[in-house]
Scaffold this motif. Structure first.
Motif, short mmCIF file in Angstrom:
data_model
loop_
_atom_site.label_atom_id
_atom_site.label_comp_id
_atom_site.label_asym_id
_atom_site.label_seq_id
_atom_site.Cartn_x
_atom_site.Cartn_y
_atom_site.Cartn_z
N GLN A 55 -2.39 -33.76 44.33
CA GLN A 55 -2.50 -35.21 44.36
C GLN A 55 -2.11 -35.82 43.02
O GLN A 55 -1.41 -36.84 42.96
N GLU A 114 1.07 -38.29 42.20
CA GLU A 114 0.91 -39.58 41.54
C GLU A 114 1.83 -39.68 40.33
O GLU A 114 2.47 -40.72 40.11
N THR A 133 -5.66 -28.91 45.81
CA THR A 133 -5.37 -30.20 46.45
C THR A 133 -5.45 -31.32 45.42
O THR A 133 -4.63 -32.25 45.45
N GLU A 134 -6.46 -31.23 44.54
CA GLU A 134 -6.56 -32.24 43.47
C GLU A 134 -5.32 -32.23 42.59
O GLU A 134 -4.80 -33.29 42.22
#
Length: 762
Positions: A272, A276, A268-269
């Motif tokens: 993300q 970005e 998930t990191e």
């Protein structure tokens, strides 16, 4: 004397005897109201005062004997404060039960104070089973009777051996123990009763001490039970927690689920971060594309890179200086002038450098735009791939979170139980209690039972109540005639007067007025009783004499037109006072100046000759039998104007003598020489002599003895007289107890003023 001979009355001495014609005695209303007036109750109480007094004294004596035979009982008290439980150490309610109200807690403690287990602890500590006061033989009489009744009701229980030898002692202990909660306070007073004041104080202090120790013991046992329970639960939770953690780690390794230090998933990191970067690449591509469009539109000079290029700015500044210098030289020199050529050569070099720099910037803008487009595409592909990875992992993380929640729950339970186990261990070592003794028991100085003053007061009250009740009951069952109202109600005859009992006047002002000289000492009661036969003559100013004068007045006023001259005095039964009444009536008639003949016609039990100490050899029987003349039978006496014809020898047939014509002729002769003739006859209920004599007389007086003559007997006598056509002038109530109250009591007790005034005037 003629039949209508007037009667000489000295009005100066007796003005009250001047009577008019056709005056009848006033009859008293027999019923004042439907119920008995309160004064009637008082009259009954006073009349039967000896009964009331006897009952009161007996009750008080029995009460005093019972009170002083009782063993004194002492009461010791201790005050205990019961506070709320201290929740900072350990709340046992969280382990065992839901929290209850404070009132329930207090009531529970009150019941514990009266529990058999606590009583057993005190008995065993003080060895009360060896104390003589708690032995079965020390039971009271009431307790012995109750125990015997219980054995009769349930004989099997008494024969069966009770293995608990302390059971009867505990029963006695709890019967003497009392618990009194203090209202609006967390205090309770506990008391114990004993014959020994020191034992009562020791028992109460021991009871309070064991109550606190028992509370400590209950808490310690509860703590130990809680610790054992927590240890068992901790072992089970530890095993479950280890298994859950192993299952979580295996699942995480199998599905490659990793988390950062902040507890977030690495996939998930990464997603993300890629999102970005993709966003930044897209924004950068938008910018590069705008620069590229400026170039394609031929507006190169509008590029920010050109405006911000330091080299172009330097070259432009240098170009402007050279152009200014060349312009200055053009004014003076021709184009071929070397200085101008040199300037123009420098200008061309700078312009060429500026074109090259712009071209380079344009190429850079195209290259950057192409690179941004490529980078955006690459990042978009990477985001799409990472999203697929995250979606796949999210499905696996659901099961991971389920396993993790189980691990967290087991860990919280384990940590919570471990904390409680540590607290329980600390509480087991502490002796903190919410119960304390406010006032210890002191040795009582005074006994609470028997309450001597209260017992005396209660015995006096109940004795007085019982005595009054017995007096009223006796009055209810007593059918004797006691008052004038009874005469009017039950005999339907007028009352000529009331003669008080001499004993009830003894010591009163009226009794002292028996003497004309107030300086004389009071006549002893025995002497006064001995002279009552002629008291109208012996003590003319006494109340007794006044009573007979009142009867005389009533008799004279009883016949309209003229007073009766021939008067018969009789009674229902013997010993009712008819002879004394006849004598004193005759004496009172002589006191108005009349000549009176008194005949003892009771030839069965004569008594007049003994009163006047006359010769009983010649009398009425002698005249009627012809053995003596009337002149010989008429005997004078010391009283002026009074002549007595005694009975004489008692004949065997008095009834026949009275019925004979000789008696009638005797009466006719006497009426010619005497103003009044008074006859004393036998009682009506015994023989018929009185009815025979009454039919000959002008008036008959019936003497009734108060509280002696029954209503039925008196009514029967009146009925017999009326059946014999006897003119009943009225009834005399004899020997009335004036201490019983009423109008006549008030009259005789307060008449001394008038009698003493008459004495002084005489």
């Amino acid at each position: 004397m003629a039949e209508e001979k007037p009667i000489h009355i000295p009005r100066q001495g007796y003005p009250e005897l001047a009577y008019p014609k056709n005056i009848m005695p006033v009859a008293t209303d027999s019923r004042q109201s439907a119920g008995i007036h309160i004064l009637e109750y008082w009259r009954v109480i006073v009349a039967r005062r000896w009964t009331v007094l006897a009952v009161v004294l007996t009750t008080m004596m029995v009460s005093l004997i019972w009170t002083f035979k009782q063993t004194p009982i002492y009461r010791a008290e201790v005050t205990i404060q019961i506070d709320r439980e201290n929740q900072n150490i350990l709340s046992f309610k969280d382990v065992y039960e839901v929290e209850s109200s404070t009132d329930d807690t207090l009531r529970t403690q009150f019941e514990i104070l009266k529990s058999r287990s606590l009583a057993r602890r005190v008995i065993e500590d003080l060895h009360l089973d060896r104390n003589q006061e708690f032995q079965p033989g020390d039971l009271s009489t009431a307790g012995t009777y109750l125990d015997a009744i219980r054995r009769l009701v349930s004989p099997t229980s008494s024969t069966t051996a009770d293995p608990d030898l302390l059971r009867p002692i505990i029963d006695q202990y709890l019967e003497r123990l009392q618990v009194y909660p203090v209202r609006q306070a967390r205090l309770v007073t506990v008391s114990f009763e004993s014959k020994d004041p020191n034992l009562a104080a020791r028992v109460m202090n021991a009871h309070a001490k064991h109550f606190i120790e028992q509370n400590f013991q209950y808490k310690w046992e509860a703590t130990q039970q809680a610790s054992d329970f927590l240890k068992q639960q901790l072992a089970n939770l530890r095993s479950n927690l280890e298994k859950a953690e192993d299952r979580l780690q295996a699942y995480s390794r199998e599905h490659q689920i990793l988390f950062t230090e902040q507890g977030r998933n690495t996939a998930t990191e990464k997603l993300q971060q890629l999102e970005e970067e993709s966003t930044k690449a897209q924004a950068e591509r938008f910018q590069k594309e705008s620069y590229d469009r400026l170039v394609r539109a031929g507006n190169v000079d509008g590029l920010p890179q050109l405006l911000a290029n330091q080299l172009l700015e330097t070259l432009a500044t240098r170009l402007a200086e050279l152009q200014r210098d060349e312009s200055e030289l053009a004014v003076t020199f021709s184009p071929d002038y070397p200085s101008r050529k040199r300037k123009r050569s420098q200008i061309e070099q700078i312009e060429s450098a500026m074109r090259e720099e712009k071209e380079r910037i344009v190429r850079t803008v195209h290259a950057e735009y192409t690179a941004s487009v490529e980078r955006e595409n690459l990042l978009s592909n990477a985001v799409d791939q990472q999203r697929e990875t995250v979606n796949r992992l999210n499905e696996e993380i659901i099961q991971y979170n389920i396993i993790k929640r189980e691990v967290d729950s087991d860990k919280q339970l384990y940590e919570g139980l471990l904390t409680r186990l540590n607290e329980a261990g600390i509480s087991a070592d502490l002796r903190a209690s919410n119960i304390r003794i406010v006032d210890t028991a002191e040795v009582p100085r005074n006994a609470i039972r028997p309450r001597k003053t209260l017992n005396v007061i209660l015995s006096l009250f109940f004795g007085l109540l019982s005595g009054i009740g017995l007096a009223l009951f006796q009055e209810h069952i007593d059918d004797t005639i006691k008052t004038i109202e009874d005469i009017n109600e039950y005999l339907n005859a007028p009352t000529l007067g009331v003669v008080p009992r001499l004993q009830t006047l003894h010591g009163s002002p009226g009794y002292r007025s028996a003497y004309a000289d107030p300086s004389k000492a009071q006549l002893p009661l025995a002497d006064a009783i001995g002279k009552i036969d002629t008291i109208s003559h012996e003590a003319p100013s006494s109340l007794m004499a006044e009573a007979y004068r009142s009867i005389r007045t009533s008799l004279l006023l009883s016949s309209p037109g003229r007073p009766p001259k021939l008067v018969l005095v009789t009674s229902s039964a013997p010993s009712e006072g008819k002879t004394v009444t006849a004598i004193n009536l005759a004496i009172s008639l002589t006191q108005v100046g009349a000549r009176v003949a008194l005949i003892d016609a009771d030839m069965r039990k004569p008594r007049i000759q003994s009163v006047f100490a006359l010769n009983d050899g010649v009398g009425l029987s002698s005249v009627l039998t012809g053995t003596a003349s009337l002149k010989m039978a008429v005997q004078p006496c010391p009283i002026p104007n009074l002549y007595v014809i005694p009975c004489g020898a008692i004949p065997p047939n008095p009834g026949e003598l009275l019925v004979a014509d000789g008696f009638r002729r005797l009466i006719e002769v006497l009426l010619q020489f005497f103003d009044f003739v008074v006859l004393d006859s036998p009682p009506v209920s015994n023989v018929s002599d009185a009815r025979v004599l009454g039919s000959m007389c002008d008036a008959t007086i019936l003497v009734v003895k108060a509280q002696s003559t029954s209503r039925y007997q008196a009514a029967t006598t009146v009925a017999h007289l009326r059946d014999s056509h006897v003119r009943l002038a009225g009834v005399i109530l004899n020997e009335l107890d004036v201490r019983a109250g009423g109008y006549h009591a008030y009259y005789y007790k307060n008449y001394s003023y008038m009698t003493e005034a008459n004495t002084h005037s005489a």
